[in-house]
Design a protein around this motif. Structure first.
Motif, PDB file in Angstrom:
ATOM      1  N   ARG A  63      42.209  38.087  26.213  1.00  6.65           N
ATOM      2  CA  ARG A  63      42.547  36.842  25.498  1.00  6.65           C
ATOM      3  C   ARG A  63      43.006  35.762  26.477  1.00  6.65           C
ATOM      4  NH1 ARG A  63      47.687  35.245  23.319  1.00  6.65           N
ATOM      5  NH2 ARG A  63      48.514  37.333  23.759  1.00  6.65           N
ATOM      6  N   ILE A  64      43.854  36.136  27.421  1.00  5.45           N
ATOM      7  CA  ILE A  64      44.348  35.158  28.393  1.00  5.45           C
ATOM      8  C   ILE A  64      43.205  34.641  29.258  1.00  5.45           C
ATOM      9  CG2 ILE A  64      45.889  34.837  30.372  1.00  5.45           C
ATOM     10  CD1 ILE A  64      47.653  37.073  29.073  1.00  5.45           C
ATOM     11  N   TRP A 104      40.926  31.355  33.363  1.00  2.38           N
ATOM     12  CA  TRP A 104      39.913  31.747  34.335  1.00  2.38           C
ATOM     13  C   TRP A 104      40.114  33.204  34.738  1.00  2.38           C
ATOM     14  CZ3 TRP A 104      35.922  28.652  36.024  1.00  2.38           C
ATOM     15  CH2 TRP A 104      35.998  27.291  35.656  1.00  2.38           C
ATOM     16  N   LEU A 105      38.983  33.874  34.951  1.00  3.96           N
ATOM     17  CA  LEU A 105      38.980  35.262  35.394  1.00  3.96           C
ATOM     18  C   LEU A 105      38.210  35.362  36.704  1.00  3.96           C
ATOM     19  CD1 LEU A 105      39.251  38.400  34.988  1.00  3.96           C
ATOM     20  CD2 LEU A 105      37.058  38.256  33.763  1.00  3.96           C
ATOM     21  N   PHE A 130      50.172  30.404  34.338  1.00  2.00           N
ATOM     22  CA  PHE A 130      50.467  31.816  34.107  1.00  2.00           C
ATOM     23  C   PHE A 130      49.425  32.631  34.849  1.00  2.00           C
ATOM     24  CE2 PHE A 130      50.077  35.901  32.057  1.00  2.00           C
ATOM     25  CZ  PHE A 130      51.374  36.262  31.728  1.00  2.00           C
ATOM     26  N   LEU A 131      49.873  33.558  35.698  1.00  2.00           N
ATOM     27  CA  LEU A 131      48.968  34.337  36.535  1.00  2.00           C
ATOM     28  C   LEU A 131      49.244  35.826  36.358  1.00  2.00           C
ATOM     29  CD1 LEU A 131      49.614  32.359  39.865  1.00  2.00           C
ATOM     30  CD2 LEU A 131      47.984  31.764  38.067  1.00  2.00           C
ATOM     31  N   TYR A 132      48.191  36.629  36.443  1.00  2.00           N
ATOM     32  CA  TYR A 132      48.358  38.089  36.442  1.00  2.00           C
ATOM     33  C   TYR A 132      47.480  38.711  37.516  1.00  2.00           C
ATOM     34  CZ  TYR A 132      47.889  42.998  35.636  1.00  2.00           C
ATOM     35  OH  TYR A 132      47.864  44.355  35.851  1.00  2.00           O
ATOM     36  N   THR A 133      48.073  39.651  38.271  1.00  2.00           N
ATOM     37  CA  THR A 133      47.306  40.433  39.238  1.00  2.00           C
ATOM     38  C   THR A 133      48.065  41.715  39.531  1.00  2.00           C
ATOM     39  OG1 THR A 133      46.042  40.319  41.302  1.00  2.00           O
ATOM     40  CG2 THR A 133      48.288  39.443  41.344  1.00  2.00           C
ATOM     41  N   PHE A 157      42.508  39.560  38.414  1.00  2.00           N
ATOM     42  CA  PHE A 157      43.236  38.312  38.614  1.00  2.00           C
ATOM     43  C   PHE A 157      42.840  37.334  37.522  1.00  2.00           C
ATOM     44  CE2 PHE A 157      43.547  34.017  40.796  1.00  2.00           C
ATOM     45  CZ  PHE A 157      44.890  33.878  40.492  1.00  2.00           C
ATOM     46  N   ILE A 158      43.852  36.854  36.788  1.00  2.00           N
ATOM     47  CA  ILE A 158      43.676  35.927  35.670  1.00  2.00           C
ATOM     48  C   ILE A 158      44.602  34.739  35.895  1.00  2.00           C
ATOM     49  CG2 ILE A 158      43.788  35.640  33.161  1.00  2.00           C
ATOM     50  CD1 ILE A 158      43.881  38.770  33.031  1.00  2.00           C
TER      51      ILE A 158
END
Length: 479
Positions: A31-32, A37-38, A285-288, A315-316
């Motif tokens: 969803r994010i 961006w992915l 907002f970042l995820y890795t 990485f999002i």
């Protein structure tokens, strides 16, 4: 300047996301990504916790830092991204895991909350962790198969505490801003330990994934082939004996840990983005993750290889200016690119849909990955360069080339057929002298660490930055 929140997990492989078509459910991450961006080819710069994390924080390669193992301390006078953002006027906070070793548990962060789960000093972790009960030593790959199944582990308890602390911090920040007490931009890292082993998740999720994996014949056959793949001879010391049933149980627990993590990421995203939007602030907002997980493929568990399973991570990026379905990026990048991109984001007041690809890099420049491994009682320098779609691996003097699209399992060495690829990658490898210096420094460090471990075992120093596992998280899980 925009507010920036980065969630960094531990040991989450790209292969275990909904993006990769795996058996695991990651609806929140998907969803994010759909709202931002992915990056489909994100890599760590070292397949081990401390080298990877210290590289990210400092913006330097492991070889430039001299950090290749989990016992090495980031020098107190080494600037980090927290120092740089603090100098720009940011309020910086670290909640949860970063795997700092030694007395300095902040390294530039204004606030450090929730502590860590692994030992702060030398000689105080592993099997000596009495508070881990049946899970003692299982955060190490050598003992990771000793506690597999459905239950409640110290990792699960720790991540729950990290989430609770992070949500409380965000709520406190929201209230301060409403009262007009806080105007500084914030840079917040929230560090979870999952889905790092031990391979234990909630009984409900464990049953769910065990049943799912047992039913999917095609997946089981693919996994059986993965278990039977030959590892490079330099990784012989990392092989572990494991039955197919045990490997399936590990996968089920790992999938459960990933789904749990996905829920935490979703909660943080909703709370953070909601408060930012209501306040009319720019945000990201970042995820890795710090590295991946072999999960039994080639009979290897954990990380510490240069295979895709161990070095390729999700990485999002989402936030101000992104429209729904902004896009996917195939060009490779690394955690060092993310570190640099965060600095560029902080300095930018722009709000446009293509800002994230712009700051994190969309050029497809080569990615460098480094490690020092043990082979036949000796330390060996190992490096990989991603010249997409090729990966060039050099371990010692042996060079191999893999085509990541045509050969995703990295079974066919194309070095003889692709001399130009090898030549182009060579400029990114260390020189013979540089590699020799790294190995000499690593040998000296390990001798020093042996003395520190002897001190830690004798003195049992108090570790205020380490969470003590609750009694409920010490019982062996049920397979």
């Amino acid at each position: 300047m925009r507010d920036i929140l980065l969630v960094m997990s531990d040991q989450h492989s790209w292969a275990y996301t909904g993006f990769a078509g795996s058996a695991v459910d990651t609806p929140n991450m998907e969803r994010i990504a759909g709202e931002g961006w992915l990056w489909e080819r994100c890599y760590c710069n070292a397949p081990l916790c401390v080298p990877s994390r210290m590289s990210f924080l400092s913006g330097l390669l492991p070889s430039e830092l001299g950090i290749f193992n989990n016992d090495t301390t980031l020098p107190i006078d080494m600037p980090t991204i927290a120092h740089d953002l603090g100098a720009m006027g940011y309020q910086t906070a670290l909640i949860g895991r970063m795997h700092f070793k030694g007395d300095d548990q902040n390294h530039g962060f204004d606030v450090r909350l929730a502590g860590d789960i692994t030992s702060q000093y030398w000689g105080t972790g592993g099997k000596s962790r009495t508070d881990f009960g049946a899970f003692a030593g299982t955060t190490n790959r050598k003992h990771c198969l000793e506690a597999v199944g459905g239950g409640y582990s110290p990792v699960m308890a720790y991540d729950e505490q990290v989430l609770k602390t992070a949500l409380e911090y965000l709520e406190g920040l929201r209230q301060e801003r409403e009262r007009g007490e806080s105007r500084e931009p914030v840079f917040l890292i929230i560090g979870f330990y999952g889905p790092h082993f031990p391979f234990t998740c909630s009984p409900e999720l464990y049953r769910k994934y065990k049943e799912r994996l047992e039913k999917e014949d095609g997946d089981k056959e693919k996994w059986r082939e993965g278990l039977g793949l030959a590892a490079l001879p330099e990784y012989a010391d990392y092989l572990q004996s494991c039955t197919e049933e045990k490997a399936l149980n590990c996968r089920a627990a790992y999938c459960g840990l990933v789904e749990t993590l996905d829920g935490y990421v979703g909660q943080l995203y909703d709370v953070f983005c909601g408060m930012e939007q209501r306040a009319g602030r720019q945000y990201a907002f970042l995820y890795t993750s710090d590295h991946g997980e072999q999960l039994g493929k080639r009979k290897i568990f954990g990380k510490q290889t240069l295979y895709e399973d161990a070095v390729r991570v999700p990485f999002i990026a989402a936030g101000s200016g992104c429209s729904s379905g902004s896009g996917r990026m195939e060009a490779p990048l690394s955690l060092l690119d993310i570190s640099k991109g965060i600095m560029d984001l902080a300095a930018s007041d722009e709000e446009k849909e293509d800002l994230f690809p712009e700051v994190f890099g969309a050029e497809g420049k080569p990615v460098r990955i480094q490690q020092i491994l043990e082979h036949k009682g000796a330390l060996v320098m190992a490096e990989a360069v991603i010249c997409y779609p090729y990966k060039v691996v050099r371990i010692g003097e042996q060079v191999r080339v893999f085509h990541l699209l045509d050969d995703p399992e990295e079974k066919m060495d194309l070095s003889a057929e692709q001399p130009e690829v090898v030549r182009s990658a060579m400029e990114y490898f260390m020189t013979e002298r540089e590699a020799a210096d790294c190995l000499a420094r690593e040998r000296a460090q390990r001798l020093r660490h042996q003395r520190l471990k002897a001190w830690g075992k004798a003195k049992h120093p108090k570790e205020p930055a380490v969470m003590i596992a609750p009694e409920a998280a010490r019982k062996k899980p049920a397979e």
